[in-house]
Design a protein around this motif. Structure first.
Motif, PDB file in Angstrom:
ATOM      1  N   GLU A   1       0.815  -1.224   0.000  1.00 29.16           N
ATOM      2  CA  GLU A   1       0.000   0.000   0.000  1.00 29.16           C
ATOM      3  C   GLU A   1       0.841   1.262   0.000  1.00 29.16           C
ATOM      4  O   GLU A   1       0.329   2.360  -0.234  1.00 29.16           O
ATOM      5  CB  GLU A   1      -0.990   0.006   1.176  1.00 29.16           C
ATOM      6  CG  GLU A   1      -0.406   0.378   2.532  1.00 29.16           C
ATOM      7  CD  GLU A   1      -0.013  -0.827   3.358  1.00 29.16           C
ATOM      8  OE1 GLU A   1      -0.294  -0.822   4.573  1.00 29.16           O
ATOM      9  OE2 GLU A   1       0.575  -1.769   2.797  1.00 29.16           O
ATOM     10  N   GLY A   2       2.162   1.126   0.245  1.00 32.30           N
ATOM     11  CA  GLY A   2       3.025   2.292   0.245  1.00 32.30           C
ATOM     12  C   GLY A   2       3.524   2.691  -1.129  1.00 32.30           C
ATOM     13  O   GLY A   2       3.845   3.847  -1.366  1.00 32.30           O
TER      14      GLY A   2
ATOM     15  N   CYS B   1      -7.626   1.962  -0.582  1.00 30.20           N
ATOM     16  CA  CYS B   1      -6.762   3.000  -0.030  1.00 30.20           C
ATOM     17  C   CYS B   1      -6.357   4.003  -1.102  1.00 30.20           C
ATOM     18  O   CYS B   1      -6.126   3.640  -2.254  1.00 30.20           O
ATOM     19  CB  CYS B   1      -5.519   2.350   0.578  1.00 30.20           C
ATOM     20  SG  CYS B   1      -4.323   3.492   1.277  1.00 30.20           S
TER      21      CYS B   1
ATOM     22  N   GLN C   1      -3.639   7.455  -1.457  1.00 30.73           N
ATOM     23  CA  GLN C   1      -2.628   8.313  -0.849  1.00 30.73           C
ATOM     24  C   GLN C   1      -2.455   9.579  -1.676  1.00 30.73           C
ATOM     25  O   GLN C   1      -2.288   9.513  -2.898  1.00 30.73           O
ATOM     26  CB  GLN C   1      -1.280   7.600  -0.762  1.00 30.73           C
ATOM     27  CG  GLN C   1      -1.189   6.602   0.364  1.00 30.73           C
ATOM     28  CD  GLN C   1       0.255   6.268   0.705  1.00 30.73           C
ATOM     29  OE1 GLN C   1       0.797   6.755   1.690  1.00 30.73           O
ATOM     30  NE2 GLN C   1       0.880   5.429  -0.086  1.00 30.73           N
TER      31      GLN C   1
ATOM     32  N   HIS D   1      -5.194   8.550   7.873  1.00 31.13           N
ATOM     33  CA  HIS D   1      -3.900   8.713   8.536  1.00 31.13           C
ATOM     34  C   HIS D   1      -3.123   9.816   7.832  1.00 31.13           C
ATOM     35  O   HIS D   1      -3.341  10.083   6.647  1.00 31.13           O
ATOM     36  CB  HIS D   1      -3.077   7.427   8.485  1.00 31.13           C
ATOM     37  CG  HIS D   1      -3.892   6.177   8.518  1.00 31.13           C
ATOM     38  ND1 HIS D   1      -4.557   5.747   9.636  1.00 31.13           N
ATOM     39  CD2 HIS D   1      -4.163   5.260   7.554  1.00 31.13           C
ATOM     40  CE1 HIS D   1      -5.196   4.623   9.378  1.00 31.13           C
ATOM     41  NE2 HIS D   1      -4.964   4.305   8.113  1.00 31.13           N
ATOM     42  N   TYR D   2      -2.207  10.433   8.546  1.00 29.54           N
ATOM     43  CA  TYR D   2      -1.395  11.467   7.906  1.00 29.54           C
ATOM     44  C   TYR D   2      -0.004  11.511   8.517  1.00 29.54           C
ATOM     45  O   TYR D   2       0.236  11.038   9.630  1.00 29.54           O
ATOM     46  CB  TYR D   2      -2.056  12.848   8.031  1.00 29.54           C
ATOM     47  CG  TYR D   2      -2.097  13.402   9.439  1.00 29.54           C
ATOM     48  CD1 TYR D   2      -1.064  14.200   9.928  1.00 29.54           C
ATOM     49  CD2 TYR D   2      -3.179  13.141  10.281  1.00 29.54           C
ATOM     50  CE1 TYR D   2      -1.105  14.711  11.210  1.00 29.54           C
ATOM     51  CE2 TYR D   2      -3.224  13.646  11.565  1.00 29.54           C
ATOM     52  CZ  TYR D   2      -2.189  14.432  12.032  1.00 29.54           C
ATOM     53  OH  TYR D   2      -2.226  14.932  13.302  1.00 29.54           O
TER      54      TYR D   2
ATOM     55  N   LEU E   1       1.258  14.240   4.017  1.00 24.35           N
ATOM     56  CA  LEU E   1       0.849  13.081   3.223  1.00 24.35           C
ATOM     57  C   LEU E   1      -0.338  12.418   3.898  1.00 24.35           C
ATOM     58  O   LEU E   1      -0.280  12.094   5.090  1.00 24.35           O
ATOM     59  CB  LEU E   1       2.012  12.088   3.113  1.00 24.35           C
ATOM     60  CG  LEU E   1       1.728  10.777   2.369  1.00 24.35           C
ATOM     61  CD1 LEU E   1       1.394  11.039   0.905  1.00 24.35           C
ATOM     62  CD2 LEU E   1       2.918   9.828   2.495  1.00 24.35           C
ATOM     63  N   TYR E   2      -1.410  12.207   3.144  1.00 25.55           N
ATOM     64  CA  TYR E   2      -2.625  11.593   3.686  1.00 25.55           C
ATOM     65  C   TYR E   2      -2.892  10.236   3.052  1.00 25.55           C
ATOM     66  O   TYR E   2      -2.650  10.028   1.855  1.00 25.55           O
ATOM     67  CB  TYR E   2      -3.828  12.509   3.459  1.00 25.55           C
ATOM     68  CG  TYR E   2      -4.115  13.385   4.652  1.00 25.55           C
ATOM     69  CD1 TYR E   2      -5.010  12.987   5.638  1.00 25.55           C
ATOM     70  CD2 TYR E   2      -3.453  14.598   4.813  1.00 25.55           C
ATOM     71  CE1 TYR E   2      -5.249  13.775   6.752  1.00 25.55           C
ATOM     72  CE2 TYR E   2      -3.685  15.397   5.926  1.00 25.55           C
ATOM     73  CZ  TYR E   2      -4.589  14.971   6.891  1.00 25.55           C
ATOM     74  OH  TYR E   2      -4.815  15.759   7.995  1.00 25.55           O
ATOM     75  N   MET E   3      -3.378   9.324   3.879  1.00 27.27           N
ATOM     76  CA  MET E   3      -3.831   8.009   3.438  1.00 27.27           C
ATOM     77  C   MET E   3      -5.291   7.865   3.856  1.00 27.27           C
ATOM     78  O   MET E   3      -5.622   7.943   5.043  1.00 27.27           O
ATOM     79  CB  MET E   3      -2.973   6.902   4.072  1.00 27.27           C
ATOM     80  CG  MET E   3      -3.366   5.495   3.676  1.00 27.27           C
ATOM     81  SD  MET E   3      -2.303   4.239   4.470  1.00 27.27           S
ATOM     82  CE  MET E   3      -0.813   4.392   3.494  1.00 27.27           C
TER      83      MET E   3
ATOM     84  N   ARG F   1      -8.765   5.527   3.672  1.00 29.55           N
ATOM     85  CA  ARG F   1      -9.199   4.151   3.445  1.00 29.55           C
ATOM     86  C   ARG F   1     -10.705   4.006   3.670  1.00 29.55           C
ATOM     87  O   ARG F   1     -11.269   4.632   4.573  1.00 29.55           O
ATOM     88  CB  ARG F   1      -8.496   3.192   4.395  1.00 29.55           C
ATOM     89  CG  ARG F   1      -6.987   3.287   4.433  1.00 29.55           C
ATOM     90  CD  ARG F   1      -6.442   2.103   5.201  1.00 29.55           C
ATOM     91  NE  ARG F   1      -5.148   2.350   5.804  1.00 29.55           N
ATOM     92  CZ  ARG F   1      -4.133   1.492   5.774  1.00 29.55           C
ATOM     93  NH1 ARG F   1      -4.249   0.360   5.128  1.00 29.55           N
ATOM     94  NH2 ARG F   1      -2.993   1.769   6.377  1.00 29.55           N
TER      95      ARG F   1
ATOM     96  N   GLN G   1     -12.153  10.812   0.044  1.00 29.93           N
ATOM     97  CA  GLN G   1     -11.001  11.582  -0.401  1.00 29.93           C
ATOM     98  C   GLN G   1     -11.409  12.979  -0.859  1.00 29.93           C
ATOM     99  O   GLN G   1     -10.711  13.969  -0.613  1.00 29.93           O
ATOM    100  CB  GLN G   1     -10.284  10.842  -1.542  1.00 29.93           C
ATOM    101  CG  GLN G   1      -9.057  11.549  -2.068  1.00 29.93           C
ATOM    102  CD  GLN G   1      -7.972  11.695  -1.034  1.00 29.93           C
ATOM    103  OE1 GLN G   1      -7.521  10.700  -0.470  1.00 29.93           O
ATOM    104  NE2 GLN G   1      -7.542  12.912  -0.762  1.00 29.93           N
TER     105      GLN G   1
ATOM    106  N   ILE H   1      -0.521   9.997  -5.087  1.00 30.19           N
ATOM    107  CA  ILE H   1       0.599   9.064  -4.928  1.00 30.19           C
ATOM    108  C   ILE H   1       0.235   7.677  -5.446  1.00 30.19           C
ATOM    109  O   ILE H   1       0.882   7.127  -6.325  1.00 30.19           O
ATOM    110  CB  ILE H   1       1.032   8.969  -3.456  1.00 30.19           C
ATOM    111  CG1 ILE H   1       1.419  10.366  -2.930  1.00 30.19           C
ATOM    112  CG2 ILE H   1       2.196   7.987  -3.298  1.00 30.19           C
ATOM    113  CD1 ILE H   1       2.584  11.011  -3.673  1.00 30.19           C
TER     114      ILE H   1
END
Length: 398
Positions: A26-27, A65, A67, A114-115, A135-137, A139, A150, A173
């Motif tokens: 996921e990264g 997810c 990003q 998450h950020y 940076l935001y994730m 889900r 989002q 991303i």
């Protein structure tokens, strides 16, 4: 993949095996970009695996997810002498984060946000920071829901820029889809797992695992995915783990196939939308280790992690001496030169050299297989130099 290839060659059976290198999960979402190009449509099935603290077959679904990186731009100024002419990008980042905190009350339970502030602008408080990034994730279980959520986060970023008189860039991303389970393939993979057997550990490895287990709270929940959703599997899991006292879960959990939801994300989900997919989980670190912590990495090294902090230089010098004195076949000497690139949080050069030394010793003893090599690569989501692969295959299949 190497084993299947050998099987096809020995039995003269037809078939094609494709081994994909897929960094990131996921990264980095490598498999999502490969899905965008339609790579998975040509497969009859896809098999993958993920390190874990259990041996089992993954099932159910998970979160999709997205990003996005937000880069705010303002105007620098002297914070004391000229503050009225400054426009703080850092203020914008902070206001965006505050806005998202209030959003959390108004999203469904399956959602996660998450950020990480990746650029706070600078180190001097006496300057109005002209640039800052976060940076935001985002889900949610379904892709469509992640997209909707989002958009709400995007609106908060716009509001933060308006409030602070700054501008911002929105940089996509990556994004991953939720996984579609395939119960038939999961059952086949579990049967093969049972026939092959689970990894076995030496006494010193179990002792090392026990020492790590003493650094975090004991388990209170039966291990495994199925234990979360079926009481009978939970009962068997408790018995197999000796009531969660084993340092390593050195057993195969019963097969569980279901629609159970897990909140994490993986780009394996994108594969599952294009071809039948199943994933094995392999016990690669001590039982009950908290996710995304250093204890997921140190099981691949040797020595007490609590003592490594102050012994790096001494160990590095010892390693250099051991390399100079190394004897044996050319391949083994070559193994001592392998270098691994560990994540920054996992340590510095000394930790990297320690792992290289560990690999060399295990290769010399003949206890490290090609599968173990892939195992180490996947744990860290990092890359061993590609020249290692043909050497490993040659050593163990010549």
């Amino acid at each position: 993949a190497i084993g299947v290839k050998a099987y096809l060659e020995e039995t003269k059976r037809p078939g094609t095996v494709v081994l994909y290198g897929c960094p990131g999960e996921e990264g980095g979402a490598a498999k999502a970009y490969m899905a965008r190009e339609g790579l998975w449509y040509g497969l009859d099935a896809a098999l993958t695996w993920h390190p874990s603290d259990t041996n089992e077959i993954s099932t159910g679904t998970n979160n999709s997810c997205i990003q996005v990186l937000y880069k705010f731009h303002g105007v620098a100024a002297h914070a004391a002498g000229d503050p009225h002419n400054g426009r703080s990008a850092l203020d914008a980042v902070e206001l965006m984060n505050i806005g998202v905190q209030f959003l959390r009350e108004h999203m469904t339970d399956d959602c996660r946000i998450h950020y990480a502030i990746t650029d706070a602008g600078g180190v001097s408080p006496n300057v109005v920071q002209a640039n800052a990034s976060v940076l935001y994730m985002v889900r949610a279980n379904k892709v469509a829901d992640s997209v909707k959520l989002q958009k709400r986060v995007d609106a908060i970023a716009e509001g933060a820029a308006l409030m602070t008189g700054t501008s911002y860039e929105r940089i996509f991303i990556d994004g991953t889809a939720e996984t579609l389970p395939n119960f038939t393939l999961e059952a086949l993979l579990h049967a093969s797992f049972a026939e092959t057997g689970v990894p076995q550990y030496a006494a010193e490895e179990l002792a090392f695992a026990s020492s790590l287990c003493r650094t975090f709270p004991p388990q209170t929940r039966a291990p495994g995915i199925g234990a979360k959703f079926e009481s009978e599997i939970a009962k068997k899991s408790r018995a197999l783990s000796e009531n969660m006292t084993k340092p390593m879960n050195d057993f195969l959990l019963p097969l569980y196939s279901g629609e159970g939801f897990l909140p994490g994300s993986t780009d394996v989900g994108d594969v599952s939308w294009q071809t039948p997919t199943a994933q094995a989980l392999i016990a690669a670190w001590p039982a009950g280790v908290p996710g995304r912590c250093l204890r997921e990495i140190v099981p691949c090294t040797q020595g007490d992690p609590l003592r490594r902090k102050n012994s790096g230089n001494r160990r590095h010098r010892a390693h250099r001496r051991s390399r100079a004195a190394a004897k044996g076949p050319r391949g083994i000497r070559r193994a001592s030169r392998i270098r691994l690139r560990l994540p920054h949080r996992a340590g510095r050069r000394a930790d990297r050299d320690l792992m290289s030394q560990s690999i060399s010793r295990q290769m010399s003893a003949g206890s490290l297989s090609a599968g173990h090599f892939l195992f180490i690569v996947k744990i860290h989501s990092i890359f061993i130099f590609i020249r290692v692969y043909p050497f490993t295959i040659h050593k163990f299949h010549k």
